[in-house]
Design an enzyme around this catalytic site. Structure first.
Site, PDB file in Angstrom:
ATOM      1  CG  LEU A 109      -2.042  -1.019   1.275  1.00 45.31           C
ATOM      2  CD1 LEU A 109      -2.710  -1.015   2.637  1.00 45.31           C
ATOM      3  CD2 LEU A 109      -3.062  -0.729   0.179  1.00 45.31           C
ATOM      4  CG  ASP A 110      -0.059   4.695  -2.383  1.00 45.24           C
ATOM      5  OD1 ASP A 110      -0.645   5.085  -1.356  1.00 45.24           O
ATOM      6  OD2 ASP A 110      -0.564   4.794  -3.524  1.00 45.24           O
ATOM      7  CG  LEU A 111       3.481   8.379   2.228  1.00 46.83           C
ATOM      8  CD1 LEU A 111       4.347   7.814   3.349  1.00 46.83           C
ATOM      9  CD2 LEU A 111       4.121   9.635   1.630  1.00 46.83           C
ATOM     10  CB  SER A 113      -2.945   3.472   0.252  1.00 47.11           C
ATOM     11  OG  SER A 113      -3.045   4.075  -1.021  1.00 47.11           O
TER      12      SER A 113
END
Length: 245
Positions: A109-111, A113
């Site tokens: 999951l990106d920063l 999210s």
């Protein structure tokens, strides 16, 4: 860990199951000369490890793989899903409970999210569950800025090409509309880098919040933000056929 011909298992798989790294990263460690087997330098990945062998990483013994375990983690926004970040941003792994063994994530999951992130001590399991062929649906609640015309969402059903990248079919439905924002339910099976954000941006619907609520059969449920909970071993074996005991 016998592979049928009693030679044991390939060293990259051994390192992966021990939670050291993915098979690809393990092969890079071998190429860099960081791995030794019974005091001999390992120079290629086609080397087998048997019971009783001693594997060293940077001169330190690697413990034999434990039984495969899986955890659910409620990732908060503001953390990157990596062990070390070159930009010095806070990482998921630095914020996990200290009593957890070394784990790797299944997908990312990106920063910005948040939501469900699966963690495992078995790199082979991580690779297996990330593959689109596994067929596991990943479900999200997504807030976008702007009104959403249903016909826009229909375009996602057949997949889209955005900036030369082909994205597979995405299921999307409107949950609710709150002033200038809309909440969507989105499901997909592949999950390329920033896929939802890129596709929504291409539709003129910038994402302002993204929460993963399920990865295959595993749900975020009522897990509080930042909390980690192990999946019962029996349930894990039921959901991942062939995993063993």
């Amino acid at each position: 860990m016998v592979e049928g011909d009693n030679r044991g298992e390939r060293i990259a798989k051994f390192l992966s199951r021990a939670g050291i790294a993915s098979r690809r990263d393990a092969e890079a460690m071998i190429e860099a000369g960081r791995i030794r087997l019974n005091q001999e330098a390992v120079t290629h990945p086609a080397v087998f490890v048997k019971d009783g062998d001693v594997v060293l990483l940077d001169g330190k013994p690697v413990s034999a793989p434990e039984r495969t375990r899986l955890w659910r983690y409620h990732k908060p926004e503001g953390l990157v899903t990596t062990h070390k970040d070159p930009e010095g941003r806070p990482t998921v792994f630095a914020h996990l409970p200290p009593d957890l063994p070394r784990v790797i994530s299944i997908g990312r999951l990106d920063l910005t999210s948040e939501g469900l992130l699966l963690l495992t001590n078995d790199g082979a399991l991580s690779r297996r569950l990330e593959l689109p062929e596994t067929g596991w649906l990943r479900r999200y609640r997504v807030r976008v800025h702007g009104g959403v015309a249903p016909e826009k969402l229909k375009r996602l059903a057949d997949g889209m090409v955005v900036d030369g990248t082909r994205f597979g079919p995405i299921e999307a439905a409107i949950d609710s509309v709150q002033r200038a924002n809309s909440w969507l339910s989105i499901s997909l099976r592949e999950g390329k880098n920033r896929e939802i954000r890129r596709v929504m941006e291409a539709l003129g619907l910038p994402v302002t919040r993204l929460i993963r609520v399920a990865y295959g059969p595993f749900q975020l449920g009522n897990l509080t933000r930042g909390a980690v909970e192990e999946v019962n071993g029996k349930i894990l074996r039921e959901q991942v056929p062939g995993l063993g005991k």
